[in-house]
Design an enzyme around this catalytic site. Structure first.
Site, PDB file in Angstrom:
ATOM      1  N   GLU A  26      17.825 -80.446  36.211  1.00 37.60           N
ATOM      2  CA  GLU A  26      19.149 -80.454  35.730  1.00 37.60           C
ATOM      3  C   GLU A  26      20.768 -80.013  36.302  1.00 37.60           C
ATOM      4  O   GLU A  26      20.919 -79.271  35.425  1.00 37.60           O
ATOM      5  CB  GLU A  26      18.359 -79.780  34.667  1.00 37.60           C
ATOM      6  CG  GLU A  26      17.156 -80.713  33.600  1.00 37.60           C
ATOM      7  CD  GLU A  26      16.526 -80.234  32.833  1.00 37.60           C
ATOM      8  OE1 GLU A  26      17.777 -79.413  31.900  1.00 37.60           O
ATOM      9  OE2 GLU A  26      16.070 -80.613  31.572  1.00 37.60           O
ATOM     10  N   TRP A  44       5.806 -79.465  29.241  1.00 37.43           N
ATOM     11  CA  TRP A  44       6.493 -78.565  29.531  1.00 37.43           C
ATOM     12  C   TRP A  44       6.446 -77.345  27.912  1.00 37.43           C
ATOM     13  O   TRP A  44       6.474 -78.163  27.462  1.00 37.43           O
ATOM     14  CB  TRP A  44       7.945 -79.225  29.825  1.00 37.43           C
ATOM     15  CG  TRP A  44       8.889 -77.545  29.367  1.00 37.43           C
ATOM     16  CD1 TRP A  44       9.698 -77.229  28.840  1.00 37.43           C
ATOM     17  CD2 TRP A  44       9.287 -77.359  30.957  1.00 37.43           C
ATOM     18  NE1 TRP A  44      10.177 -76.311  29.483  1.00 37.43           N
ATOM     19  CE2 TRP A  44      10.246 -75.970  30.321  1.00 37.43           C
ATOM     20  CE3 TRP A  44       9.195 -77.145  32.266  1.00 37.43           C
ATOM     21  CZ2 TRP A  44      10.646 -75.209  31.421  1.00 37.43           C
ATOM     22  CZ3 TRP A  44       9.266 -75.932  33.214  1.00 37.43           C
ATOM     23  CH2 TRP A  44       9.962 -75.487  32.655  1.00 37.43           C
TER      24      TRP A  44
END
Length: 604
Positions: free
Chosen positions: A341, A475
């Site tokens: 990210e 996640w």
């Protein structure tokens, strides 16, 4: 500060201090003198201290540690806590003047490098790094390949000369190797390397390894030893309540048993190299691994994950080399991760990421590189061999099943580079419940367990229909600390885990995956913790991977149903009575009787 106690066996020997992990910057002093410093909290480091010790005397050991924010230490940001201190074990290594070196980026000094692996043959080199301070004449290196019964498969001995005194390469080739084949057969060999002085063994290192081959296809997914393998599992942090990242061996064992129970085939060890035990256990259990350096962006938060700074770049390079060399021989590792990210809002990280990718390939050409982006991610396509998207359909917007359409678009954008879903999921508290369930506001304090289930159901149905997605990573494995979070039922916790922060309670979504991933027969009543209810009419949802399931309420048989294609059964419009209601499901698997029950209270 502590003392190193002198032992007679140290006399005339070389001494090394080996730290498995210190967060994040460490300076080590022995008898008040600097032995060395290390930057980076999630990889090992080793210093020789022979010259700092006085023969026959105890020594003082002082370690200065800081996890203060610094622009020259990765990670610069991230949605997880960076705990400070000596959070992994420390060892004193004692060797002779000539030894197998522990100083090559704190690796074992042994590298088993595959050249050609197939069902018919495994050809490989064993490279050994030596540290020779004594007389070299008469030295030899004996390397032996052992099977899982400790039988000798092949052995080679080579003399040591001035020409090969630092790095020795020995070639091996075995016919019809037993391949490491994931959970089906996680077969491991051992490579025993002995440094000989004449006939005497003066040093020995034993490494576990395995032989396998694999490929990833942009249209058809992941293949292990020529056979398709559906990679599904979890992103996993090294974080547990009251301990942070200071895991004990029992914590690793508990986690790997939970992974095994879920039926997962793969783990993404996020967002940093994890402790040695998880790699060893994954080798033995057949779990495929993606492991990565802590080159992490802020995701949906503000701030840079990268600044163009020579010291920061050097730290990222160092950690990449350390991660690869320290974990080189694990057959469970298939993917080296470069970043997570990062953004393009600040200094452009792309040129440096390309450099990191080239470095990873030069260190290890036998594995693939990968990375995790988010949003459109266009600017990061093509940096690594593979790419993943962190996509939270059904949590940060949209409907859960929209993850499928999103990935179809990313597949087209990737233009032949294989794609995966590197993160997906939703938050949940085992204390928050709702019926009928509605999509909550992520930043609110109300994260009902029922929505996490619905979100995962929708995501999994879309993902399971797309074999081109080479990996599907929930996640997260378990809730974890994140000081920037102020949501759910507790501040400072990311509650997207399928297991609670203490790693003791499995949320309902865990059982949804267990029913779909693990063939071991099971039945489980969802919303079991939604005990106190105000609605007389309710649905009963059950996860089950058997042919028929029977529902009983308050001792009365309601009916029998077959689970759907996602191993879910729902009985609609079940009427509760005031007070306690016993809900029970039963199923048969051959002669085995399975059952589960819970109590719901209809409040007056």
């Amino acid at each position: 500060m502590s003392n190193l106690q002198w032992d007679s066996e140290m006399s005339g020997k070389r001494l090394f201090l080996y730290f498995e992990g210190v967060n994040s910057v460490a300076k080590v002093l022995v008898n008040g003198k600097l032995a060395g410093r290390h930057i980076g909290g999630y990889t090992a480091f080793c210093f020789e201290i022979t010259d700092l010790i006085k023969e026959g005397e105890d020594a003082s050991l002082t370690v200065f540690v800081s996890n203060a924010y610094r622009l020259d230490v990765v990670p610069l940001s991230g949605d997880f806590n960076i705990y400070g201190g000596i959070h992994r074990p420390v060892h004193l290594l004692v060797t002779g003047n000539n030894c197998i070196s522990p100083l090559d980026y704190a690796s074992s000094g042994i590298y088993v490098k595959p050249l050609k692996v197939s069902k018919e043959e495994a050809a490989f080199n064993v490279e050994t790094v030596l540290s020779l301070n004594g007389e070299k004449q008469g030295l030899a290196l004996k390397t032996t390949l052992l099977d899982d019964k400790q039988n000798v498969v092949e052995s080679h001995t080579v003399g040591i000369s001035n020409n090969n005194s630092e790095r020795v390469r020995q070639s091996f080739s075995i016919n019809n190797p037993i391949l490491w084949n994931g959970k089906k057969n996680p077969y491991c060999y051992q490579v025993k390397v002995e440094l000989l002085d004449g006939k005497e063994v003066i040093d020995k290192v034993v490494e576990t390894t395995g032989f396998r081959y694999f490929s990833v296809d942009a249209d058809n997914g992941f293949f292990l030893n020529g056979q398709y393998l559906d990679l599904y599992g979890f992103g996993m942090h090294e974080d547990i309540a009251e301990k942070g990242s200071a895991y004990t061996i029992s914590d690793y064992l508990n986690d790997i048993e939970l992974v095994k129970e879920s039926g997962a085939t793969v783990l993404r060890l996020t967002h940093y190299p994890h402790g040695k035990p998880i790699y060893n256990l994954s080798d033995k259990k057949g779990i495929v691994l993606w492991t990565e350096i802590p080159f992490v962006g802020p995701g949906g938060y503000t701030g840079p994950g990268y600044v163009k700074d020579a010291a920061l770049e050097e730290n990222a390079r160092q950690m990449l080399v350390e991660m690869i060399r320290q974990n080189y021989n694990h057959p469970s590792i298939f993917f080296w991760g470069l970043f997570n990210e990062l953004k393009l809002d600040f200094d452009n990280p792309v040129p440096f990421l390309k450099e990191l990718n080239a470095l990873a390939k030069s260190e290890d050409s036998s594995r693939m590189t990968t990375s995790a982006t988010f949003g459109s991610g266009d600017g990061f396509i093509g940096i690594s061999d593979l790419i993943g998207w962190n996509q939270y359909s059904g949590w940060y917007g949209g409907a859960p099943e929209q993850v499928g359409d999103f990935m179809d678009k990313m597949k087209t954008k990737a233009q032949g580079i294989p794609v995966c879903v590197s993160e997906y999921g939703a938050g949940a508290s085992i204390y928050s419940h709702q019926s009928p369930v509605e999509q909550p506001v992520p930043v609110s304090n109300f994260h009902p367990e029922e929505w996490q289930v619905s979100c995962h159901e929708g995501n999994w149905k879309a993902l399971s229909e797309r074999p081109y997605i080479w990996g599907k990573f929930v996640w997260n494995f378990a809730d974890f600390g994140s000081s920037i979070r102020n949501e759910g039922d507790r501040q400072g916790i990311n509650d997207k885990g399928l297991i609670t922060y203490d790693h003791k309670t499995k949320k309902d979504a865990f059982y949804f995956y267990k029913a779909n991933w693990n063939p071991e027969p099971m039945v489980y009543i969802a919303s079991r913790r939604f005990i106190n209810r105000t609605q007389k009419i309710t649905d009963v949802k059950v996860f089950a991977n058997v042919k028929k399931v029977e529902l009983w309420v308050n001792g009365e048989k309601i009916g029998m149903q077959n689970p759907d294609s996602f191993n879910t059964v729902i009985w609609k419009n079940i009427e509760l009575v005031s007070g306690e209601n016993t809900v029970e499901v039963k199923a048969k698997n051959g002669k085995q009787v399975l059952q589960d029950s819970c109590v719901w209270i209809l409040l007056k």
